[in-house]
Enzyme design. Structure first.
Site, short mmCIF file in Angstrom:
data_model
loop_
_atom_site.label_atom_id
_atom_site.label_comp_id
_atom_site.label_asym_id
_atom_site.label_seq_id
_atom_site.Cartn_x
_atom_site.Cartn_y
_atom_site.Cartn_z
N CYS B 88 -1.09 12.08 2.96
CA CYS B 88 -2.18 11.29 2.39
C CYS B 88 -3.36 12.14 1.93
O CYS B 88 -4.30 11.64 1.31
CB CYS B 88 -2.65 10.24 3.39
SG CYS B 88 -1.35 9.05 3.78
N HIS B 344 -5.21 2.29 -1.22
CA HIS B 344 -4.73 3.61 -0.81
C HIS B 344 -3.44 4.00 -1.54
O HIS B 344 -2.36 4.02 -0.93
CB HIS B 344 -4.53 3.63 0.71
CG HIS B 344 -4.20 4.98 1.26
ND1 HIS B 344 -4.44 6.17 0.60
CD2 HIS B 344 -3.62 5.33 2.45
CE1 HIS B 344 -4.03 7.18 1.35
NE2 HIS B 344 -3.52 6.71 2.46
#
Lengths: 492, 399
Positions: B88, B344
């Protein structure tokens, strides 16, 4: 003196109420209602014959002070692999030496007793010890009588020439008769049964007495002297057999039908382990194994027979049961139900067998490393020490975590990840003496999990690759102290 | 002797797609959406770009491997393009590559672009990903929320915070981000919620409920960087420069050594220390005007506020409840809605954080505009608390 030097057992924690099975199926077969009493032991989703065998063997070995085990027989008709040496997995999980004899013994409900006889006969006059483990997870069709009567369990015995066996081997007699009371063909999932009354009249009541008479002839012990008679045929047949051979009616041992169920090839050894825990010194214990013939084995309980044999023992394992009435979950665990499991269940679970082989000690025996320079235990073992103050290279020696106690540092109950029994509990556990790992929990619930709670490690199914028929095993943390510690007298 | 990155590189332009469930768009469409805005902002042509760094994490459901998807989507002029992947934290990793290329003098104008197309899996939450054949033999049956949830149990144990108090502070973190996203037309989740709704939500991984978890979104974000001198020569006057850019990667110590108690993220602390030194920041709790942190889960944001040195250890949960990190608080956090509500799309997230800081510093943040921010911080985390990649970037106006 040749005999049993140690015994142990394992009964899975879940006990499915027979009433739950009956209530779900009586609409189809009202006759099931007469079998609604009691409960049966069932494997959790991550248990099978191999995991139970490992736990029974660990229980047996926990009594310590045994001669070196150089032979391992694994008896079962429900081994997870038709080809892949199942006993070899048990050996590896127990971290026994690679240079030893291991053998799978199967294809009959007599497998357990026949393995025991073979081990005893092979051991006579030889140093060292043989371990016999029998484990069974029996599948049965929904709404069948077998679904109600079967149970999952395992037992382990160590046989050796020893000065003070807990039971001295007196002799054995074996009868082979092709009496097909039930069978399971090569590609079949379930047993096919013939009529119970025929099995009793022509099978139990004729073949077992003839085997017991053969045993009496071989050992010179009259049946009237039998102190404990282990017969895994059900209580009423066992009583009739005892009467037929002249054994005292009170010698017939509890068949554990009410709380465990019939664990097949394991059952005579489960019952024997149970009997040994209660036997008085000098008692004659006779064990019968049934299946296309009959095995009969005689022991005399040793002076040590009243001592505790193993850390847990079959009695404690039975006592630890947790009531379960969720029949649908049992069906799902045993793949008896076409269940929607969600798309996350579709992930490919192929095992790279070459990688598994490189890491076989880590995966199957829970062996990590201990830095010989700074002493830090670590999992997994790597080329560079994990201790930031050390970083020694190539200095780690094998270090087994399987028998160490640990406590929970952090945990969660994860509803997102695929788990056959959601939520998936997992967390960081920290071992006494050092080392830690992020690991799955088993046999846990919201009441038994907490930061700081004590846990111990058990051998379980990590996941099943149903596409390829492979079972992946690893270790998980379960709540509680080691059984050895629980025996200290101050049980929670 | 390294002199650090401070003020060596300026941001020439930035762009960001709308985040969300972009059912009608491919990853390539999203890349162009972010790139076109970025190019106009920079005031250059595609042909002026000397090199590019491309971030995308989940090749299983995304554009596949390699840098080619970016070069092909934008029809880049056969320049060097590098794909980076650091879970991420991939977006910040792409930015770092671009910034380092400029700082080294190897290139004049460099593109960093991150994209993720997550909504082609058929189910909610992050995609299942391969973990490697050896890891698959023994690592637990885990999910991201399950791993981050454990910060909560360890934090509560270490600081003796009642679980109910911690849960309430976590709820306030999500409520605040939902409030902020109301003013962000590109955000994925734009709906006001209250603390009770968060507390009542179904549990995903104990103690994280649905509203403690960020959105799973499609989206892309991009930055074009160059030297301050070149930026000025292109007619730019107000320049945002990189003050610090640090990344710390776990070496297995947290997962394997008993020195870590699970209540904080070790790498964030290391990356923050180095970033503050690089930027010349002594009192981050006073000098940082605003921040976008990696709020993949509410507890992550709470713990990060301490790891970044903005709240004292064990006190972030009180500061959160006191409003310190609200839009009108002392240090506004997730002013654009954060991962929680902006969304996200993994490869894009680090660049999306920078996009908000950049616009705030230039006074272009519309209804979200804060009063004269001086320094903005982004914190982009990949992996799980027990083993991860943590990056801290500080940006501000070039004097």
């Amino acid at each position: 003196m040749l005999g049993i030097a140690a015994c142990g057992g394992y009964v899975p924690r879940l006990r499915l109420a027979r009433r739950a099975i009956v209530e779900a199926n009586a609409w189809f077969n009202p006759g099931l209602r007469s079998h609604a009493a009691g409960e049966r032991a069932i494997c959790n989703w991550d248990e099978d014959a191999l995991t139970m065998a490992v736990e029974a063997a660990r229980d047996c070995l926990s009594c310590g002070g045994l001669p070196e085990v150089d032979t391992l027989f694994l008896a079962s008709t429900t081994l997870p692999f038709l080809e892949r040496h199942n006993a070899g997995v048990v050996r590896a999980a127990l971290a026994l030496p690679e240079h030893m004899m291991t053998l799978d013994i199967t294809a009959s409900q007599r497998a357990g007793t026949s393995a025991l006889i073979a081990a005893l006969q092979a051991r006579r006059g030889r140093p060292g010890a043989a371990m016999v483990v029998a484990a069974e997870q029996r599948r049965a069709k929904a709404a069948s009588a077998q679904e109600l009567s079967y149970g999952d369990a395992a037992a382990a015995l160590v046989v050796a020439e020893t000065s003070a066996p807990i039971a001295e081997f007196l002799g054995a007699h074996q009868v082979a008769v092709d009496f097909v009371d039930h069978y399971r063909g090569q590609h079949e999932s379930f047993d096919y049964q013939w009529e119970e009354r025929w099995i009793r009249d022509e099978g139990y009541l004729k073949i077992v007495p003839s085997a017991l008479r053969g045993l009496a002839a071989a050992t010179g012990i009259d049946a009237a002297k039998f102190g404990r008679l282990v017969i895994p045929t059900g209580r009423s047949a066992a009583q009739a057999i005892a009467k037929a051979v002249g054994a005292p009616p009170q010698s017939v041992c509890d068949d554990l039908a009410q709380g465990v169920g019939d664990s097949g090839a394991a059952h005579p050894l489960v019952m024997l382990a149970h009997a040994l825990e209660q036997a008085r010194p000098g008692e004659i214990i006779v064990v019968v194994g049934w299946g296309q013939g009959c095995d009969a084995i005689a022991f005399r309980a040793g002076a040590a027979a009243t001592r505790r044999r193993a850390a847990g023992g079959i009695g404690q394992s039975i006592a630890r049961g947790v009531a379960d009435s969720n029949y649908m979950r049992y069906l799902a665990f045993n793949r008896l139900l076409v269940q929607e499991q969600g798309m996350r269940a579709e992930a490919d679970r192929q095992t790279a067998l070459s990688a598994f082989y490189r890491h076989r000690d880590m995966v199957t025996a829970l062996v990590g490393g201990r830095c010989t320079r700074c002493g830090t235990p670590q999992f997994p073992a790597t080329g560079v020490c994990v201790n930031p103050e050390c970083r020694a290279r190539g200095e780690q020696e094998p270090y087994r975590f399987a028998d160490l106690l640990a406590h929970v540092q952090s945990w969660t109950a994860d509803n997102l990840t695929y788990c056959p029994d959601p939520p998936q509990y997992f967390g960081m556990v920290v071992f006494e003496g050092g080392g830690r790992m992020m690991v799955d929990f088993a046999d846990v619930d919201r009441e038994t999990i907490a930061t700081g709670a004590p846990v111990r490690m058990v051998f379980r199914v990590k996941e099943r690759d149903l596409r390829r028929g492979f079972v992946k095993y690893f270790w998980k943390a379960v709540p509680g102290r080691a059984p050895a510690e629980e025996n200290g007298g101050d049980r929670d | 002797m390294a002199t650090g990155i401070r003020d060596k590189v300026a941001v020439l332009g930035m762009g960001c797609s709308r985040f969300g469930e972009r059912w009608d768009k491919d990853a390539e469409d999203l890349m162009l959406e972010a790139f076109d805005e970025c190019l106009v902002d920079a005031g250059i042509e595609t042909s002026h770009i000397d090199a590019a760094w491309f971030a995308t994490a989940m090749d299983e459901v995304n554009v596949g491997k390699s840098a080619m998807p970016l070069a092909m989507a934008l029809r880049l002029p056969l320049i060097p393009v590098t794909r980076v992947e650091n879970l991420c934290a991939s977006g910040t990793e792409a930015f770092r590559g671009a910034v380092y290329a400029v700082a080294s003098g190897a290139a004049d104008i460099v593109l960093a672009l991150g994209v993720e197309k997550l909504k082609d899996t058929g189910y909610g939450g992050l995609p299942q990903r391969a973990r490697g054949v050896t890891n698959a033999l023994f690592i637990p049956n885990l999910s991201a929320p399950g791993c981050f949830a454990q910060l909560a149990s360890a934090y509560a144990a270490r600081h003796r915070v009642a679980p109910a108090d911690l849960k309430r502070a976590m709820a306030q973190i999500s409520v605040k981000s939902h409030d902020n996203a109301l003013e962000n037309p590109r955000a994925h989740l734009r709906r006001k919620i209250d603390i009770d709704a968060v507390l009542r939500a179904p549990i995903v991984a104990e103690p994280l409920g649905l509203y403690d978890c960020c959105g799973v979104s499609d989206g892309a974000a991009a930055a074009i960087v160059t030297t301050p001198e070149l930026a000025r020569s292109l007619g730019k006057t107000d320049l945002v420069s990189v003050k610090a850019l640090q990344i710390a990667v776990s070496n297995g110590q947290e997962a394997g050594h008993n020195s870590w108690d699970g209540s904080y993220v070790l790498t964030t602390r290391r990356a923050a220390e180095r970033a503050y030194a690089e930027a010349g920041i002594r009192k981050p709790e006073a000098e940082i005007s605003m921040l976008e942190c990696h709020d993949c889960f509410s507890i992550t944001e709470l713990v990060t506020l301490e790891d970044l040195g903005l709240s004292p250890d064990g006190k972030a949960w009180r500061d959160v409840l006191d409003g310190r990190y609200n839009a009108d608080g002392a240090q506004p956090c997730q002013i654009d809605g954060g991962l929680k509500c902006f969304g996200h799309p993994i490869g894009a997230s680090g660049l999306r954080m920078l996009y908000e800081m950049y616009n705030q510093l230039l006074g272009r943040a519309g209804k979200r505009q804060l009063a004269s921010p001086r320094l903005g911080l982004t914190h982009n985390l990949g992996g799980f608390p027990y083993q991860n990649i943590s990056s801290v970037c500080v940006v501000g106006m070039l004097a």
